[in-house]
Design a protein around this motif. Sequence first.
Motif, PDB file in Angstrom:
ATOM      1  N   UNK A  36       0.828  -1.209   0.000  1.00 53.86           N
ATOM      2  CA  UNK A  36       0.000   0.000   0.000  1.00 53.86           C
ATOM      3  C   UNK A  36       0.863   1.259   0.000  1.00 53.86           C
ATOM      4  N   UNK A  37       1.946   1.247   0.764  1.00 51.01           N
ATOM      5  CA  UNK A  37       2.839   2.403   0.800  1.00 51.01           C
ATOM      6  C   UNK A  37       3.493   2.613  -0.564  1.00 51.01           C
ATOM      7  N   UNK A  38       3.915   1.544  -1.210  1.00 50.88           N
ATOM      8  CA  UNK A  38       4.557   1.664  -2.522  1.00 50.88           C
ATOM      9  C   UNK A  38       3.591   2.238  -3.558  1.00 50.88           C
ATOM     10  N   UNK A  39       2.336   1.780  -3.522  1.00 47.92           N
ATOM     11  CA  UNK A  39       1.353   2.277  -4.485  1.00 47.92           C
ATOM     12  C   UNK A  39       1.056   3.754  -4.229  1.00 47.92           C
ATOM     13  N   UNK A  40       0.837   4.119  -2.956  1.00 45.18           N
ATOM     14  CA  UNK A  40       0.557   5.516  -2.640  1.00 45.18           C
ATOM     15  C   UNK A  40       1.730   6.433  -2.926  1.00 45.18           C
ATOM     16  N   UNK A  41       2.938   5.978  -2.618  1.00 47.11           N
ATOM     17  CA  UNK A  41       4.118   6.807  -2.851  1.00 47.11           C
ATOM     18  C   UNK A  41       4.381   6.978  -4.344  1.00 47.11           C
ATOM     19  N   UNK A  42       4.087   5.962  -5.142  1.00 51.59           N
ATOM     20  CA  UNK A  42       4.327   6.075  -6.586  1.00 51.59           C
ATOM     21  C   UNK A  42       3.445   7.145  -7.220  1.00 51.59           C
ATOM     22  N   UNK A  43       2.236   7.361  -6.685  1.00 55.45           N
ATOM     23  CA  UNK A  43       1.377   8.414  -7.233  1.00 55.45           C
ATOM     24  C   UNK A  43       1.969   9.799  -6.991  1.00 55.45           C
ATOM     25  N   UNK A  44       2.693   9.973  -5.887  1.00 55.74           N
ATOM     26  CA  UNK A  44       3.343  11.256  -5.615  1.00 55.74           C
ATOM     27  C   UNK A  44       4.634  11.385  -6.411  1.00 55.74           C
ATOM     28  N   UNK A  45       5.402  10.314  -6.493  1.00 55.96           N
ATOM     29  CA  UNK A  45       6.675  10.363  -7.210  1.00 55.96           C
ATOM     30  C   UNK A  45       6.450  10.625  -8.699  1.00 55.96           C
ATOM     31  N   UNK A  46       5.420  10.025  -9.282  1.00 52.42           N
ATOM     32  CA  UNK A  46       5.149  10.177 -10.716  1.00 52.42           C
ATOM     33  C   UNK A  46       4.151  11.300 -11.012  1.00 52.42           C
ATOM     34  N   UNK A  47       3.935  12.202 -10.062  1.00 55.88           N
ATOM     35  CA  UNK A  47       3.183  13.455 -10.284  1.00 55.88           C
ATOM     36  C   UNK A  47       1.759  13.203 -10.774  1.00 55.88           C
ATOM     37  N   UNK A  48       1.047  12.299 -10.129  1.00 56.38           N
ATOM     38  CA  UNK A  48      -0.332  12.005 -10.511  1.00 56.38           C
ATOM     39  C   UNK A  48      -1.291  13.077 -10.013  1.00 56.38           C
ATOM     40  N   UNK A  69       4.438  18.424  -6.205  1.00 54.84           N
ATOM     41  CA  UNK A  69       5.578  19.328  -6.143  1.00 54.84           C
ATOM     42  C   UNK A  69       5.848  19.857  -7.546  1.00 54.84           C
ATOM     43  N   UNK A  70       5.522  21.122  -7.842  1.00 54.32           N
ATOM     44  CA  UNK A  70       5.695  21.629  -9.216  1.00 54.32           C
ATOM     45  C   UNK A  70       7.151  21.689  -9.663  1.00 54.32           C
ATOM     46  N   UNK A  71       8.077  21.913  -8.737  1.00 50.12           N
ATOM     47  CA  UNK A  71       9.485  21.974  -9.119  1.00 50.12           C
ATOM     48  C   UNK A  71       9.997  20.611  -9.571  1.00 50.12           C
ATOM     49  N   UNK A  72       9.638  19.554  -8.830  1.00 50.97           N
ATOM     50  CA  UNK A  72      10.093  18.212  -9.200  1.00 50.97           C
ATOM     51  C   UNK A  72       9.348  17.678 -10.414  1.00 50.97           C
ATOM     52  N   UNK A  73       8.113  18.116 -10.615  1.00 53.19           N
ATOM     53  CA  UNK A  73       7.306  17.619 -11.727  1.00 53.19           C
ATOM     54  C   UNK A  73       7.448  18.473 -12.990  1.00 53.19           C
TER      55      UNK A  73
END
Length: 294
Positions: A36-48, A69-73
Amino acid sequence: MLRGSILPETKPVYLLPKEKNSCVLISDVIILQCLFVFVGASTIIFCVWTPEHSTEDYDKLARIMYLYDPLACGYNLRGSSSITTLQLSNETHGLNLRPIKYTSAIITVSTKLSSKTRNYINLSIFIHVIWLIVACALRILRFAKKLRILVLTLNATFYVTVFVILFDISMAIVYIAHVQQSLTTGMILRLSGWGVEMKLKHFDNFGGWYPMVASLCWLRGIIIFIINIYMATVILFMLRRLRKSEFKKKLNLRENLPIPDASYDLNLKNNVLYFRAGENEPIVMNKPFERSYY
């Protein structure tokens, strides 16, 4: 039967069947949490969670505050092109006054909260990868015949679980402190730098609910957090029982040593003491004729 063959009973120290079932359940809960943590974190990492097409205020603020995060995305926030400023005349009318120099308004864009959230998420992924590996090892090695391997696996699971619990508590404390920066929804919008990109329906509503919910999410909804504490306690009881059983085994071997067989020492046959009935002092038989007489 020789006396040396009488040995104390030494049973190997293993996990009980109930404890093995507990290990399976604990490993399953940890694996599910990690997924669950991996799925939730991937949505933030990949700018969903881009807030461009969101309509409700709560959805917009949650995304711009923590999830995107607009700077990272690679999203460029627009600067303001129409800002009304108060212009004062520099005419002093002969008075000893210093004129005011006109400067254009400057807008600063701050994505500190969303950027820090992204860094914390990366750290959390690394911690959960270790937790996942330990949980898989516990599920496989619960049948280990060597006590050292079994204790090492349980120790690793216990300490990593405790570290995850402490990490969640520290993150919850960090995020609950963000209430000071989100007293109103308008304050959240201004501090995030999205004031030009979007508008809110209500600027004066209380915005402290967002850091509270974020803190609650880091605590895994309280219920899973309590389950993690319970799992660490169960593992600790297993370790204590194994150590106690191993100590009893070693103590049994030390206190109940095998009875040695009778042996004759030929070097001492000439120095044997002989006693006669009624005599208080023994007679030492050292001379050859005395030994032959008796």
